[in-house]
Design an enzyme around this catalytic site. Structure first.
Site, PDB file in Angstrom:
ATOM      1  N   SER A 119      34.378  72.917 -34.482  1.00 16.38           N
ATOM      2  CA  SER A 119      35.648  72.549 -33.762  1.00 16.38           C
ATOM      3  C   SER A 119      35.999  71.054 -33.645  1.00 16.38           C
ATOM      4  O   SER A 119      37.021  70.745 -33.357  1.00 16.38           O
ATOM      5  CB  SER A 119      35.504  73.193 -32.276  1.00 16.38           C
ATOM      6  N   HIS A 140      38.374  75.245 -40.437  1.00 18.82           N
ATOM      7  CA  HIS A 140      38.347  75.624 -38.991  1.00 18.82           C
ATOM      8  C   HIS A 140      39.345  76.876 -38.707  1.00 18.82           C
ATOM      9  O   HIS A 140      40.561  76.852 -38.803  1.00 18.82           O
ATOM     10  CB  HIS A 140      38.624  74.333 -38.232  1.00 18.82           C
ATOM     11  N   GLU A 152      42.400  75.253 -40.404  1.00 20.16           N
ATOM     12  CA  GLU A 152      42.509  74.030 -40.528  1.00 20.16           C
ATOM     13  C   GLU A 152      41.776  73.569 -41.782  1.00 20.16           C
ATOM     14  O   GLU A 152      40.369  74.048 -41.585  1.00 20.16           O
ATOM     15  CB  GLU A 152      42.242  73.001 -39.334  1.00 20.16           C
ATOM     16  N   ASN A 190      42.580  71.455 -31.592  1.00 21.69           N
ATOM     17  CA  ASN A 190      41.560  70.784 -30.491  1.00 21.69           C
ATOM     18  C   ASN A 190      42.002  69.516 -29.809  1.00 21.69           C
ATOM     19  O   ASN A 190      41.749  69.207 -28.725  1.00 21.69           O
ATOM     20  CB  ASN A 190      40.227  71.171 -30.975  1.00 21.69           C
TER      21      ASN A 190
HETATM   22  N1  CAA Z   1      42.977  95.451 -35.237  1.00 14.08           N
HETATM   23  C1  CAA Z   1      44.066  94.933 -35.600  1.00 14.08           C
HETATM   24  N2  CAA Z   1      45.048  94.376 -34.918  1.00 14.08           N
HETATM   25  C2  CAA Z   1      44.999  94.226 -33.771  1.00 14.08           C
HETATM   26  C3  CAA Z   1      43.655  94.746 -32.996  1.00 14.08           C
HETATM   27  C4  CAA Z   1      42.580  95.342 -33.713  1.00 14.08           C
HETATM   28  N3  CAA Z   1      41.545  95.572 -33.346  1.00 14.08           N
HETATM   29  N4  CAA Z   1      43.677  94.202 -31.796  1.00 14.08           N
HETATM   30  C5  CAA Z   1      44.883  93.737 -31.655  1.00 14.08           C
HETATM   31  N5  CAA Z   1      45.720  93.865 -32.651  1.00 14.08           N
HETATM   32  C6  CAA Z   1      46.996  93.223 -32.900  1.00 14.08           C
HETATM   33  C7  CAA Z   1      47.915  94.034 -31.865  1.00 14.08           C
HETATM   34  O1  CAA Z   1      48.384  95.602 -32.694  1.00 14.08           O
HETATM   35  C8  CAA Z   1      49.012  93.180 -32.036  1.00 14.08           C
HETATM   36  O2  CAA Z   1      49.860  93.345 -33.029  1.00 14.08           O
HETATM   37  P1  CAA Z   1      51.608  93.290 -33.055  1.00 14.08           P
HETATM   38  O3  CAA Z   1      51.957  92.006 -32.352  1.00 14.08           O
HETATM   39  O4  CAA Z   1      52.023  93.425 -34.480  1.00 14.08           O
HETATM   40  O5  CAA Z   1      51.898  94.281 -32.080  1.00 14.08           O
HETATM   41  C9  CAA Z   1      48.409  91.903 -32.048  1.00 14.08           C
HETATM   42  O6  CAA Z   1      47.246  92.029 -32.590  1.00 14.08           O
HETATM   43  C10 CAA Z   1      48.035  91.333 -30.579  1.00 14.08           C
HETATM   44  O7  CAA Z   1      47.464  92.216 -29.816  1.00 14.08           O
HETATM   45  P2  CAA Z   1      47.475  92.990 -28.380  1.00 14.08           P
HETATM   46  O8  CAA Z   1      49.082  92.995 -28.058  1.00 14.08           O
HETATM   47  O9  CAA Z   1      46.828  93.923 -28.366  1.00 14.08           O
HETATM   48  O10 CAA Z   1      46.799  91.789 -27.560  1.00 14.08           O
HETATM   49  P3  CAA Z   1      47.447  90.702 -26.899  1.00 14.08           P
HETATM   50  O11 CAA Z   1      49.135  90.468 -26.822  1.00 14.08           O
HETATM   51  O12 CAA Z   1      46.789  90.659 -25.711  1.00 14.08           O
HETATM   52  O13 CAA Z   1      46.900  89.365 -27.777  1.00 14.08           O
HETATM   53  C11 CAA Z   1      45.662  87.794 -28.641  1.00 14.08           C
HETATM   54  C12 CAA Z   1      45.571  89.019 -27.914  1.00 14.08           C
HETATM   55  C13 CAA Z   1      46.348  87.489 -30.093  1.00 14.08           C
HETATM   56  C14 CAA Z   1      44.274  87.106 -28.613  1.00 14.08           C
HETATM   57  C15 CAA Z   1      46.629  86.662 -27.631  1.00 14.08           C
HETATM   58  O14 CAA Z   1      46.120  86.850 -26.364  1.00 14.08           O
HETATM   59  C16 CAA Z   1      46.367  85.412 -27.882  1.00 14.08           C
HETATM   60  O15 CAA Z   1      46.951  84.959 -28.929  1.00 14.08           O
HETATM   61  N6  CAA Z   1      45.316  84.523 -27.180  1.00 14.08           N
HETATM   62  C17 CAA Z   1      45.435  83.135 -27.406  1.00 14.08           C
HETATM   63  C18 CAA Z   1      44.237  82.974 -28.423  1.00 14.08           C
HETATM   64  C19 CAA Z   1      44.041  81.426 -28.744  1.00 14.08           C
HETATM   65  O16 CAA Z   1      44.878  80.598 -28.109  1.00 14.08           O
HETATM   66  N7  CAA Z   1      43.006  81.247 -29.580  1.00 14.08           N
HETATM   67  C20 CAA Z   1      42.685  79.987 -29.960  1.00 14.08           C
HETATM   68  C21 CAA Z   1      41.466  79.624 -29.200  1.00 14.08           C
HETATM   69  S1  CAA Z   1      41.025  77.983 -29.602  1.00 14.08           S
HETATM   70  C22 CAA Z   1      40.079  78.116 -31.201  1.00 14.08           C
HETATM   71  O17 CAA Z   1      39.925  79.101 -31.393  1.00 14.08           O
HETATM   72  C23 CAA Z   1      39.586  76.621 -31.627  1.00 14.08           C
HETATM   73  C24 CAA Z   1      38.322  76.264 -31.203  1.00 14.08           C
HETATM   74  O18 CAA Z   1      37.843  75.419 -31.887  1.00 14.08           O
HETATM   75  C25 CAA Z   1      37.840  76.451 -29.839  1.00 14.08           C
HETATM   76  P1  NAD Z   2      28.615  81.829 -30.676  1.00 13.70           P
HETATM   77  O1  NAD Z   2      27.545  81.229 -29.875  1.00 13.70           O
HETATM   78  O2  NAD Z   2      29.418  82.985 -30.517  1.00 13.70           O
HETATM   79  O3  NAD Z   2      27.757  82.180 -32.139  1.00 13.70           O
HETATM   80  C1  NAD Z   2      27.003  81.430 -32.826  1.00 13.70           C
HETATM   81  C2  NAD Z   2      25.811  82.195 -33.754  1.00 13.70           C
HETATM   82  O4  NAD Z   2      25.219  81.451 -34.559  1.00 13.70           O
HETATM   83  C3  NAD Z   2      24.927  82.850 -32.734  1.00 13.70           C
HETATM   84  O5  NAD Z   2      24.962  84.284 -33.096  1.00 13.70           O
HETATM   85  C4  NAD Z   2      23.542  82.508 -33.300  1.00 13.70           C
HETATM   86  O6  NAD Z   2      22.666  83.242 -32.995  1.00 13.70           O
HETATM   87  C5  NAD Z   2      23.812  81.914 -34.596  1.00 13.70           C
HETATM   88  N1  NAD Z   2      22.936  80.790 -34.984  1.00 13.70           N
HETATM   89  C6  NAD Z   2      22.726  79.859 -34.351  1.00 13.70           C
HETATM   90  N2  NAD Z   2      21.906  79.043 -35.064  1.00 13.70           N
HETATM   91  C7  NAD Z   2      21.547  79.776 -36.287  1.00 13.70           C
HETATM   92  C8  NAD Z   2      21.099  79.312 -37.380  1.00 13.70           C
HETATM   93  N3  NAD Z   2      20.271  78.207 -37.459  1.00 13.70           N
HETATM   94  N4  NAD Z   2      21.415  80.289 -38.407  1.00 13.70           N
HETATM   95  C9  NAD Z   2      21.999  81.277 -38.361  1.00 13.70           C
HETATM   96  N5  NAD Z   2      22.811  81.800 -37.195  1.00 13.70           N
HETATM   97  C10 NAD Z   2      22.644  80.895 -36.308  1.00 13.70           C
HETATM   98  O7  NAD Z   2      29.564  80.543 -31.259  1.00 13.70           O
HETATM   99  P2  NAD Z   2      31.000  80.604 -31.675  1.00 13.70           P
HETATM  100  O8  NAD Z   2      31.959  80.576 -30.761  1.00 13.70           O
HETATM  101  O9  NAD Z   2      31.076  81.421 -32.928  1.00 13.70           O
HETATM  102  O10 NAD Z   2      30.943  79.188 -32.553  1.00 13.70           O
HETATM  103  C11 NAD Z   2      30.449  78.958 -33.986  1.00 13.70           C
HETATM  104  C12 NAD Z   2      30.927  77.664 -34.368  1.00 13.70           C
HETATM  105  O11 NAD Z   2      32.334  77.948 -34.392  1.00 13.70           O
HETATM  106  C13 NAD Z   2      30.926  76.399 -33.449  1.00 13.70           C
HETATM  107  O12 NAD Z   2      30.676  75.102 -34.339  1.00 13.70           O
HETATM  108  C14 NAD Z   2      32.151  76.227 -32.694  1.00 13.70           C
HETATM  109  O13 NAD Z   2      32.594  75.102 -32.251  1.00 13.70           O
HETATM  110  C15 NAD Z   2      33.176  76.873 -33.851  1.00 13.70           C
HETATM  111  N6  NAD Z   2      34.309  77.177 -33.305  1.00 13.70           N
HETATM  112  C16 NAD Z   2      34.328  78.306 -32.050  1.00 13.70           C
HETATM  113  C17 NAD Z   2      35.627  78.715 -31.890  1.00 13.70           C
HETATM  114  C18 NAD Z   2      35.481  79.663 -30.400  1.00 13.70           C
HETATM  115  O14 NAD Z   2      36.597  79.952 -30.074  1.00 13.70           O
HETATM  116  N7  NAD Z   2      34.527  80.113 -29.770  1.00 13.70           N
HETATM  117  C19 NAD Z   2      36.523  78.445 -32.350  1.00 13.70           C
HETATM  118  C20 NAD Z   2      36.696  78.014 -33.605  1.00 13.70           C
HETATM  119  C21 NAD Z   2      35.390  77.075 -34.005  1.00 13.70           C
END
Ligand code: CAA
Ligand code: NAD
Length: 284
Positions: A119, A140, A152, A190
């Site tokens: 991330s 990503h 990404e 992010n």
């Molecule tokens: N299989 C297939 N499709 C499914 C499904 C499943 N098991 N579950 C849900 N869906 C489909 C639904 O049918 C629906 O489709 P339509 O729009 O065509 O009707 C769609 O997915 C949305 O599902 P729901 O209506 O059941 O659920 P929701 O409206 O509550 O949405 C969500 C769920 C998509 C997760 C929504 O809450 C969302 O977008 N949340 C924000 C998620 C987000 O911001 N993610 C980024 C996190 S940051 C990151 O990832 C980066 C990092 O590095 C940390």
């Molecule tokens: P998580 O804790 O859910 O899962 C990580 C998994 O990796 C665990 O099941 C662990 O057992 C396994 N693991 C740890 N060390 C290992 C190794 N040496 N070999 C094999 N498996 C190992 O974490 P996550 O949320 O899936 O995040 C994983 C990566 O994805 C991180 O780099 C995170 O920053 C990135 N990421 C996370 C998100 C998010 O929303 N959580 C979104 C995008 C990217």
């Protein structure tokens, strides 16, 4: 460079989703975990998503069968030997990721691309720790992987054009919309999302509102699909804490600094939905 066989390291929140979409798109996919118990849990996550999809009428039983026909769970790096692409999705820790790349390089061919789902970490640093920096890049994904369209693709200083092209092609083949992002902490999404999530925690600490009110504010007032605390629990507070520290280290800007409450919740093990407790209680 043609990608046919894909390895995914880690079958947690992200690795399970990445393995699922890869297998669903017809790639022979191996997903590796640290032990059988964690692997079983991760495969169970894929099964649950697909079963839920069938119940919702969004996934056909044939599509579910395709995923499991193309997917092999393993705890042995040796099984990755024929991979053309290995996507690493393990804990957000540079040293552990580097050690894992050495384990990957010990078994795969010289043509194999290694992509990190990190991330926030520096892709150039991850690549520099390998013998193939030209074949290392960032890939990503967003959580939940099967539903979020974006990927990404991050080019490090040494990433070759061939590697970048292969990853753009792969991202499209699994049904994602790839965007090119720079090798800067947090990439594009992010860079914007993390300060917002950290700010929500600061607001909570200042007594601006309750968890529920702040979440409802952003959900009902701004049309966000989830409020910031629901999203923090969803992403994982441990992962958010690691990301914040890495981005703070990169930019030295206070907006990336992890708030004290976040640190304490992680230390207490209240890491969000996956832990059963975060800002909300999921134990029931
Ligand atoms: N299989 C297939 N499709 C499914 C499904 C499943 N098991 N579950 C849900 N869906 C489909 C639904 O049918 C629906 O489709 P339509 O729009 O065509 O009707 C769609 O997915 C949305 O599902 P729901 O209506 O059941 O659920 P929701 O409206 O509550 O949405 C969500 C769920 C998509 C997760 C929504 O809450 C969302 O977008 N949340 C924000 C998620 C987000 O911001 N993610 C980024 C996190 S940051 C990151 O990832 C980066 C990092 O590095 C940390
Ligand atoms: P998580 O804790 O859910 O899962 C990580 C998994 O990796 C665990 O099941 C662990 O057992 C396994 N693991 C740890 N060390 C290992 C190794 N040496 N070999 C094999 N498996 C190992 O974490 P996550 O949320 O899936 O995040 C994983 C990566 O994805 C991180 O780099 C995170 O920053 C990135 N990421 C996370 C998100 C998010 O929303 N959580 C979104 C995008 C990217």
């Amino acid at each position: 460079m043609e990608i046919k066989t894909v390895g995914v390291i880690g079958c947690g929140l992200m690795g399970a989703g990445i393995a699922q979409v890869s297998a669903a798109a017809g790639f022979k996919t191996f997903v590796l975990e640290v032990n059988e118990d964690v692997l079983k849990k991760g495969i169970g996550r894929i099964d649950k998503f697909l079963t839920g999809g069938i119940e919702k009428g969004k996934v056909t039983p044939e599509q579910k069968a395709t995923v499991f026909a193309n997917l092999t769970g393993t705890t042995s790096f040796a099984d990755l030997k024929d991979c053309d692409l290995v996507i690493e999705a393990i804990i957000e820790n540079v040293e552990i990721k580097k050690k894992t790349y050495a384990q990957i390089e010990a078994v795969v061919g010289t043509h194999c691309v290694i992509a990190s789902n990190t991330s926030s970490l520096c892709i150039t640093e991850l690549g520099a720790g390998t013998t193939r920096p030209d074949k290392v890049a960032g890939l990503h994904f967003f959580n939940p992987v099967p539903l979020m369209k974006l990927v990404e693709v991050i080019r490090a200083l040494a990433t070759s054009q061939e590697t970048y092209d292969a990853l753009m092609t792969y991202a499209r083949a699994i049904g994602k919309e790839p965007v090119t992002a720079p090798d800067r902490g947090g990439f594009i999404v992010n860079r914007l999302l993390v300060p917002y999530l950290l700010d929500a925690i600061r607001c909570l600490e200042e007594g601006l509102g309750t968890v529920e009110d702040i979440d409802n504010g952003m959900k009902l007032g701004c049309g966000y699909p989830m409020g910031p605390f629901t999203l923090l629990d969803y992403v994982g507070l441990d992962t958010t804490y690691y990301i914040a520290n890495i981005m703070f280290e990169e930019f030295r800007e206070t907006r990336f600094a992890p708030p004290p409450l976040l640190k304490r919740m992680v230390l207490a093990g209240h890491c969000g939905k996956k832990a059963g407790k975060g800002f909300y209680d999921y134990s029931k």
